[in-house]
Design an enzyme around this catalytic site. Sequence first.
Site, PDB file in Angstrom:
ATOM      1  CD  GLN A   1       2.994   2.801   6.815  1.00  0.00           C
ATOM      2  OE1 GLN A   1       4.022   2.872   7.005  1.00  0.00           O
ATOM      3  NE2 GLN A   1       1.927   1.786   6.600  1.00  0.00           N
TER       4      GLN A   1
ATOM      5  CD  GLU B   1       4.511  -1.475   2.433  1.00  0.00           C
ATOM      6  OE1 GLU B   1       4.561   0.010   3.082  1.00  0.00           O
ATOM      7  OE2 GLU B   1       5.595  -1.718   2.225  1.00  0.00           O
TER       8      GLU B   1
ATOM      9  N   GLY C   1      25.162  -8.347  -0.162  1.00  0.00           N
ATOM     10  CA  GLY C   1      26.553  -7.397  -0.553  1.00  0.00           C
ATOM     11  C   GLY C   1      27.717  -8.198  -0.979  1.00  0.00           C
ATOM     12  N   GLY C   2      28.846  -7.817  -0.853  1.00  0.00           N
ATOM     13  CA  GLY C   2      30.347  -8.666  -1.193  1.00  0.00           C
ATOM     14  C   GLY C   2      30.833  -9.486   0.116  1.00  0.00           C
TER      15      GLY C   2
ATOM     16  CG  ASP D   1       2.252   2.463   2.668  1.00  0.00           C
ATOM     17  OD1 ASP D   1       1.764   2.738   1.643  1.00  0.00           O
ATOM     18  OD2 ASP D   1       1.395   1.609   3.459  1.00  0.00           O
TER      19      ASP D   1
HETATM   20  N1  COA Z   1     -13.908  16.128   1.826  1.00  0.00           N
HETATM   21  C1  COA Z   1     -14.717  15.564   0.698  1.00  0.00           C
HETATM   22  N2  COA Z   1     -14.186  14.654   0.077  1.00  0.00           N
HETATM   23  C2  COA Z   1     -12.903  13.975   0.456  1.00  0.00           C
HETATM   24  C3  COA Z   1     -12.007  14.893   1.320  1.00  0.00           C
HETATM   25  C4  COA Z   1     -12.466  15.813   2.059  1.00  0.00           C
HETATM   26  N3  COA Z   1     -11.989  16.644   2.953  1.00  0.00           N
HETATM   27  N4  COA Z   1     -10.914  13.966   1.449  1.00  0.00           N
HETATM   28  C5  COA Z   1     -11.057  13.078   0.616  1.00  0.00           C
HETATM   29  N5  COA Z   1     -12.400  12.965   0.056  1.00  0.00           N
HETATM   30  C6  COA Z   1     -12.747  12.176  -0.916  1.00  0.00           C
HETATM   31  C7  COA Z   1     -11.867  12.132  -2.150  1.00  0.00           C
HETATM   32  O1  COA Z   1     -11.853  13.234  -2.968  1.00  0.00           O
HETATM   33  C8  COA Z   1     -12.256  10.834  -2.679  1.00  0.00           C
HETATM   34  O2  COA Z   1     -13.549  10.655  -3.497  1.00  0.00           O
HETATM   35  P1  COA Z   1     -13.727  10.443  -4.928  1.00  0.00           P
HETATM   36  O3  COA Z   1     -13.253   8.998  -4.918  1.00  0.00           O
HETATM   37  O4  COA Z   1     -15.189  10.697  -5.140  1.00  0.00           O
HETATM   38  O5  COA Z   1     -12.911  11.137  -5.861  1.00  0.00           O
HETATM   39  C9  COA Z   1     -12.233   9.933  -1.528  1.00  0.00           C
HETATM   40  O6  COA Z   1     -12.532  10.809  -0.552  1.00  0.00           O
HETATM   41  C10 COA Z   1     -11.113   9.378  -1.094  1.00  0.00           C
HETATM   42  O7  COA Z   1     -10.719   8.379  -2.045  1.00  0.00           O
HETATM   43  P2  COA Z   1      -9.670   7.445  -2.322  1.00  0.00           P
HETATM   44  O8  COA Z   1      -8.393   7.760  -2.187  1.00  0.00           O
HETATM   45  O9  COA Z   1      -9.994   6.595  -3.241  1.00  0.00           O
HETATM   46  O10 COA Z   1      -9.795   6.488  -0.850  1.00  0.00           O
HETATM   47  P3  COA Z   1      -9.687   4.980  -0.854  1.00  0.00           P
HETATM   48  O11 COA Z   1     -10.035   4.617   0.613  1.00  0.00           O
HETATM   49  O12 COA Z   1     -10.897   4.401  -1.562  1.00  0.00           O
HETATM   50  O13 COA Z   1      -8.523   4.266  -1.301  1.00  0.00           O
HETATM   51  C11 COA Z   1      -6.114   4.248  -1.363  1.00  0.00           C
HETATM   52  C12 COA Z   1      -7.352   4.309  -0.290  1.00  0.00           C
HETATM   53  C13 COA Z   1      -4.925   4.242  -0.420  1.00  0.00           C
HETATM   54  C14 COA Z   1      -5.852   2.707  -1.856  1.00  0.00           C
HETATM   55  C15 COA Z   1      -6.025   5.119  -2.269  1.00  0.00           C
HETATM   56  O14 COA Z   1      -6.090   6.441  -1.918  1.00  0.00           O
HETATM   57  C16 COA Z   1      -4.704   5.217  -2.932  1.00  0.00           C
HETATM   58  O15 COA Z   1      -4.455   4.292  -4.005  1.00  0.00           O
HETATM   59  N6  COA Z   1      -3.881   6.043  -2.930  1.00  0.00           N
HETATM   60  C17 COA Z   1      -2.460   6.386  -3.818  1.00  0.00           C
HETATM   61  C18 COA Z   1      -1.603   5.468  -3.357  1.00  0.00           C
HETATM   62  C19 COA Z   1      -1.178   5.366  -1.846  1.00  0.00           C
HETATM   63  O16 COA Z   1      -1.007   6.403  -1.154  1.00  0.00           O
HETATM   64  N7  COA Z   1      -1.451   4.092  -1.186  1.00  0.00           N
HETATM   65  C20 COA Z   1      -0.894   3.881  -0.072  1.00  0.00           C
HETATM   66  C21 COA Z   1      -1.696   4.384   1.219  1.00  0.00           C
HETATM   67  S1  COA Z   1      -1.000   4.073   2.672  1.00  0.00           S
END
Ligand code: COA
Length: 416
Positions: A17, A139, A247-248, A168
Amino acid sequence: MTKALEGVRILDMTHVQSGPTCTQLLGWFGADVIKVERPGVGDATRGQLRDIPDVDSLYFTMLNHNKRSITLNTKSDRGREIFTKLVKECDVLVENFAPGALDRMGFPWEVIQELNPRMIYASVKGFGPGPYEDCKVYENVAQCAGGAASTTGFLDGPPLVTGAQIGDSGTGLHLALGIVTALFHREKSGRGQRVMAAMQDGVINLCRVKLRDQQRLEHGPLKEYSQYGQKIPFGKATPRAGNDSGGGQPGWILKCKGYESDPDAYVYFITQAPVWKNICDVIGKPEWKEDPEYATPDARLDKLTHIFETIEEWTKTKTKFEVMEHCNPLNIPVGPILSMKEIAEEPSLRETGTIVEVDHPKRGAYLTVGNPIKLSDSPADVVRAPLLGEHTDEILKDVLGLSEEEIEAARSESAV
Ligand code: COA
């Protein structure tokens, strides 16, 4: 009419998101947003909370309008090659993967800068540098770690998260501002820069008034909080304030006609000081206008609960819309508690483009929220979210100039 961000190309590595809300905004302002997704998988939200089998979810479609989708395995050699070309052709790279994901792909900031010194590299992370910088964050974690949850809810209940996605979508908004600011700066400097927005920081920014109250607390009780009038002592931290206004001008949510069966038959009522006499007249308490116990804002502070209970006796005799009709001409600030159903059906929101009906080839018509920021010379048309990889060939050909043979080679290696 050209769009404000026409000519700006965004390499969109966002998912879920926070990141997608940012790039969607940039798309509404006219940027060409190229969303890179893993072949065969795509943004995880495509398949989450599905309402129709095998059709991209509303979760995905409502966050990814005005984008093109390319599938690309950025962990394969050919995929990295194509990604490198995209970095050179784009103005902004936006990502919100877990910390270090882009580095692990082989694209840390130093490499990106070298490939394209004009590139703006923008990220959302859960936390900024510090003890939690490596954490994955969603979030509600941000709402809790950003101070919102500890100040939301009722005094006698647990901390509460809010339905507004301040962690988010709120951070997506912050990041979008960072990106356009960096684009503006690039006009003068000729260089790109790193833009970071941490979700915790974004939530703290939105909870600014609660940090204000934390400091005021050192100098005495917070008199505009209902707990002051209820003679409940304050603790060491900004407390949960129920529906107090923040607020106030004191306010509270009051029952309206039909509240017994309608969970949204309520109104937010603000006892704004300059219109106090109008309030007294409308609720049938003209004697409060001159009574020294009620006539001034200071005198009223320790009786807010009683005052709102008295006003509620009047609001309970009216629907929330009738309360508006009575109060608006008298400049008394009131607002109906609108349900999502009422918002979806509200004609004026359709007219302004805040609620938009979009057609989708697989799901048919659905409602979404359009651009809440209206620019007179750059109106936003909402274009449906792309199917997974819908624009892969188009982007490879038109943006990168790849030949049919090169595209075929990438496909045979499962790089796209
Ligand atoms: N081709 C190949 N690999 C890809 C890719 C593509 N096009 N796009 C993504 N990937 C891989 C990434 O390289 C990563 O791999 P790695 O862990 O080996 O480095 C993986 O896919 C995605 O990782 P990640 O971001 O850890 O996904 P997740 O589903 O485990 O975690 C979140 C999701 C949201 C918790 C995490 O991305 C995060 O903390 N993000 C930052 C904070 C954030 O934006 N949070 C709010 C989300 S609404």
